[in-house]
Design an enzyme around this catalytic site. Structure first.
Site, short mmCIF file in Angstrom:
data_model
loop_
_atom_site.label_atom_id
_atom_site.label_comp_id
_atom_site.label_asym_id
_atom_site.label_seq_id
_atom_site.Cartn_x
_atom_site.Cartn_y
_atom_site.Cartn_z
N ASP A 290 7.22 -48.33 2.76
CA ASP A 290 8.26 -47.71 3.59
C ASP A 290 9.56 -48.45 3.27
OD1 ASP A 290 9.66 -46.15 5.30
OD2 ASP A 290 8.25 -46.32 6.94
C1 BGC Z 1 10.83 -44.02 7.48
C2 BGC Z 1 10.00 -43.12 6.61
C3 BGC Z 1 10.88 -42.38 5.64
C4 BGC Z 1 11.69 -43.37 4.84
C5 BGC Z 1 12.59 -42.73 3.80
C6 BGC Z 1 11.79 -44.88 6.68
O1 BGC Z 1 12.68 -45.55 7.49
O2 BGC Z 1 9.98 -44.83 8.25
O3 BGC Z 1 9.26 -42.23 7.40
O4 BGC Z 1 10.11 -41.56 4.82
O5 BGC Z 1 12.50 -44.12 5.72
O6 BGC Z 1 13.63 -42.06 4.38
#
Ligand code: BGC
Length: 745
Positions: A290
């Site tokens: 993530d």
């Molecule tokens: C979120 C994810 C997301 C990623 C990319 C993160 O902060 O937890 O769900 O896919 O950002 O935007």
């Protein structure tokens, strides 16, 4: 001559061993592996590390995403120091980036572009929890198909969706992005979304990313990113099944979650990323971190610095680094120091290259970057019709007293009131990619479009979603008094659920309940339309207004869908995928809980309950009304015994006893009465959505097999145990008919 003879000799030998024209063709997988290996063999360690690096254009979602290529990024692409971008959007823009990668970098390896396409790219569909409220995996799959079509036409290869985290705590704002509280429903929806996005991996599909692996929804106190600590059994029986289902459906990527479980951050968990995912489940795709989650292991207190974090994650099986820059900065050094083996890097690179091959990017790096397709495939009439279809099916009728709904087309004046009545932005919900509020039909607009000239639509905002001013109350009351009926649109802002949007209260924010009380004084019938991303505690509304429709955040067709449902063009058929508590104090409250040694009993003091609350939630899991009524009767089992090889048929008669044609979700639950470990009081094991004409009756059947009754037993094996089971059928998790059977050895 000698050459020819030896050639013939070789041919003869080969034919003897079956390698001539009858040579078994290489499997697609073998050919793919060879192609991957041939690319890998050309790569230096630096090239390999570059493939593991993912960078972003801008932060977050929405049309504000930047589109200029900074020089720094151009240079990184040329040097092969980046394998993927997120938030790079548009056929032309992704073309520009891809061109640098394939024309100017040493190895010409194409880039892969990812974006959070969560419930639509430009045509925004209902938020995921709303889509799941359809209880129709085929509808959810259709939505994913159209989301993919639009995104793929704008240069996107990869969505960070579906979010398959089980959520038992509505304070956690990300409950909006998932499928609610149930592992069975969540698993079916996870697979449906994967199928819808990926289909056959044509250039009109995108690859899926099941996230956030794992346990992210178990955050203590419902506070996003917070510590997670539950048993291995709970992990396996509740939180992992939707991930397994996504993997079985062919999901090509997974995203590691921010949280720790029992002391180990997921982004550094070899147990999750390798032992379970690869060794147990046979996952062949790749795992992305993530955003910054590798680096965040420093704050977790699990890594001493970024280098250490990179070492832990790579060795655990985390392939691609989203925005921590741990791999690109430190992997080379870690290999030189012997802390990371180049073979481990090779495996990660191979997994990423494999996906790039599967996407067809090595054959045509520009296959997703075609301007004509972008113009042709985005926000077409067909997609808008699909969005409307999903939206009207996502709505859940929570209350309908004295059949105030459907609204009468003979009403002369309808007051549409409330902070969400004429909002163009909030109906989009969070994570709405390139969704544009200009494309949204508000409720007021939807009503105006729907009614004929004889009906006047009046509007007053009444109050804001979340401030303390009551200034608008008097105007709202004045407008209400003129009308035959009030349609009161209340709820949350789109920015109150989603990432980092946890709430400690589940009440309507601001002065909205007071506005409802003020309008109640007018004595006019009130129909409440809720737009929100989580279960809310709405006791006063439940007791006092005539009708409540849970509309979630319905997307661009909000006003049209709501008008059609309220006027009865579509008879609501949605069911809650998550329990609605009476107050936040009941949380966590979910239908598939354990019985405890002292099951709650209000008449007995020493039992599991609150002094100041009933035992039940406000609306249970699986609940939702219709404009018609259904009677369930005559539950029958084909046998009172089930053996391992056999199956058992449960049947029930359902009759439409009301005045409208309508759909009902017939739900099957079981309870394993005695186990080597305690078992939930009910577990959803099947459901069927059926259409019944007024007065019509149908027999609905479910088949139960031994494998449906498996769980993680005392010996940690996933198996069933012989013994007595209760079986329940109903139209929600509480109002059920029941029977019993025995699972024999
Ligand atoms: C979120 C994810 C997301 C990623 C990319 C993160 O902060 O937890 O769900 O896919 O950002 O935007």
């Amino acid at each position: 001559m000698k050459k020819l003879a030896s050639f013939l000799f070789v041919l003869i030998i080969l034919s003897l061993f079956g390698f001539s024209s009858n040579t078994p063709k290489k499997s697609e997988d073998e050919t793919l592996s060879e192609r991957v290996d041939s690319v890998l063999s050309l790569m230096s360690l630096e090239d390999k590390i570059g493939q593991l690096n993912q960078l972003s254009f801008g932060i977050g979602w929405g049309p504000t995403i930047k589109v200029a290529v900074p020089d720094e990024y151009k240079e990184l692409i040329r040097q092969g120091k980046v394998g993927s971008f997120l938030n790079a959007v548009g056929a032309e823009f992704t073309y520009e980036l891809q061109k640098i990668a394939v024309n100017e970098s040493n190895l010409k390896i194409p880039l892969i572009f990812g974006l959070d396409v969560i419930h639509g790219f430009k045509t925004i569909f209902p938020v995921p929890i709303g889509e799941v409220a359809t209880w129709q995996p085929e509808i959810v799959e259709m939505s994913a198909h159209y989301q993919a079509l639009e995104a793929a036409s704008a240069g996107i290869h990869w969505t960070f969706s579906p979010m398959v985290d089980i959520a038992r705590d509505p304070r956690w704002g990300r409950i909006m992005e998932g499928s609610g509280e149930d592992p069975y429903l969540g698993s079916l929806m996870a697979a449906a979304r994967v199928r819808g996005y990926q289909e056959n991996l044509s250039d009109l599909n995108i690859i899926a990313c099941a996230k956030h692996y794992a346990g992210y929804g178990g955050a203590e106190g419902g506070r996003d990113y917070n510590t997670v600590d539950f048993s291995e059994r709970t992990l396996r029986d509740v939180y992992l099944p939707p991930f397994k289902s996504a993997v079985d459906a062919g999901a090509l990527t997974l995203m590691a979650s921010f949280n720790e479980i029992g002391g180990i951050p997921s982004s550094g968990s070899k147990y999750l990323l390798t032992d379970i995912l690869r060794d147990e489940w046979g996952f062949k795709g790749f795992v992305v971190s993530d955003w910054g989650s590798i680096g965040e292991m420093i704050y977790h207190g699990f890594a001493s610095d970024l280098k250490h974090a990179g070492q832990i994650s790579l060795n655990a099986g985390l392939d691609m680094d989203m925005e921590s820059r741990a791999y690109i900065t430190h992997l080379k050094e870690l290999v030189d120091e012997g802390k990371v083996d180049e073979d481990v890097i090779d495996e990660s690179v191979k997994r990423i290259l494999r996906v790039k091959f599967l996407l067809g990017l090595f054959d045509d790096p520009f296959r997703y970057c075609k301007k004509e397709r972008e113009q042709k495939n985005i926000m077409t009439e067909e997609i808008k019709i699909a969005a409307l279809e999903v939206a009207r099916r996502s709505m859940v009728l929570l209350k309908n007293e004295k059949n105030i709904l459907p609204l009468k087309k003979t009403y002369k004046k309808i007051a549409v009131i409330g902070p969400l009545a004429n909002s163009e932005t909030h109906p989009l919900g969070g994570w709405s990619a390139m969704g544009d509020s200009a494309d949204v039909t508000t409720v007021v607009e939807g009503f105006k479009k729907y009614v004929d000239k004889k009906t006047e639509i009046l509007y007053s905002e009444g109050c804001k979603i979340d401030d303390n001013s009551t200034k608008g109350f008097s105007d709202a009351a004045k407008v209400a008094k003129k009308a035959d009926v009030i349609v009161l649109c209340l709820g949350e802002g789109r920015d109150m659920s989603g990432e980092a949007w946890s709430r400690s209260s589940l009440d309507l924010p601001g002065k909205q309940e007071d506005l409802a009380k003020e309008l109640y004084k007018t004595g006019k019938p009130i129909v409440v339309v809720l737009m929100n991303g989580r279960p809310l505690s709405i006791n006063w509304l439940n007791e006092n207004v005539h009708a409540i429709l849970e509309a979630w955040f319905p997307g661009v067709t909000a006003g049209d869908a709501i008008a059609k449902v309220l006027f009865g063009d579509y008879n609501p058929s949605g069911k809650l995928p998550a329990t609605f508590p009476r107050t936040v104090g009941q949380v966590p409250i979910y239908y598939n809980h354990k019985n405890t040694g002292r099951p709650g009993d209000l008449k007995n003091h020493y039992t599991s309950k609150y002094l100041d609350l009933p035992l039940t939630p406000l609306y249970p899991f699986g609940y939702g009304l219709s404009y018609t009524t259904f009677n369930f009767d005559n539950i029958k089992l084909s046998s009172n015994k089930l053996s391992n090889e056999d199956s058992l048929i449960v049947s029930v008669t359902v009759k439409n006893t009301g005045n409208y044609d309508g759909e009902e979700v017939v739900q099957l639950y079981v309870q394993d009465l005695v186990g080597s470990v305690t078992r939930p009081v009910k577990e959803l094991k099947g459901f069927k959505k059926i259409m019944l004409k007024r007065g019509e009756e149908k027999t609905v059947q479910f088949t139960i097999h031994e494998k449906d009754l498996r769980f993680t037993a005392a010996d940690m094996k996933f198996k069933s145990e012989p013994g007595m089971f209760k079986v329940f059928v109903g139209n929600n998790s509480v109002d059920v008919l029941d029977s019993q059977f025995e699972l024999t050895e």
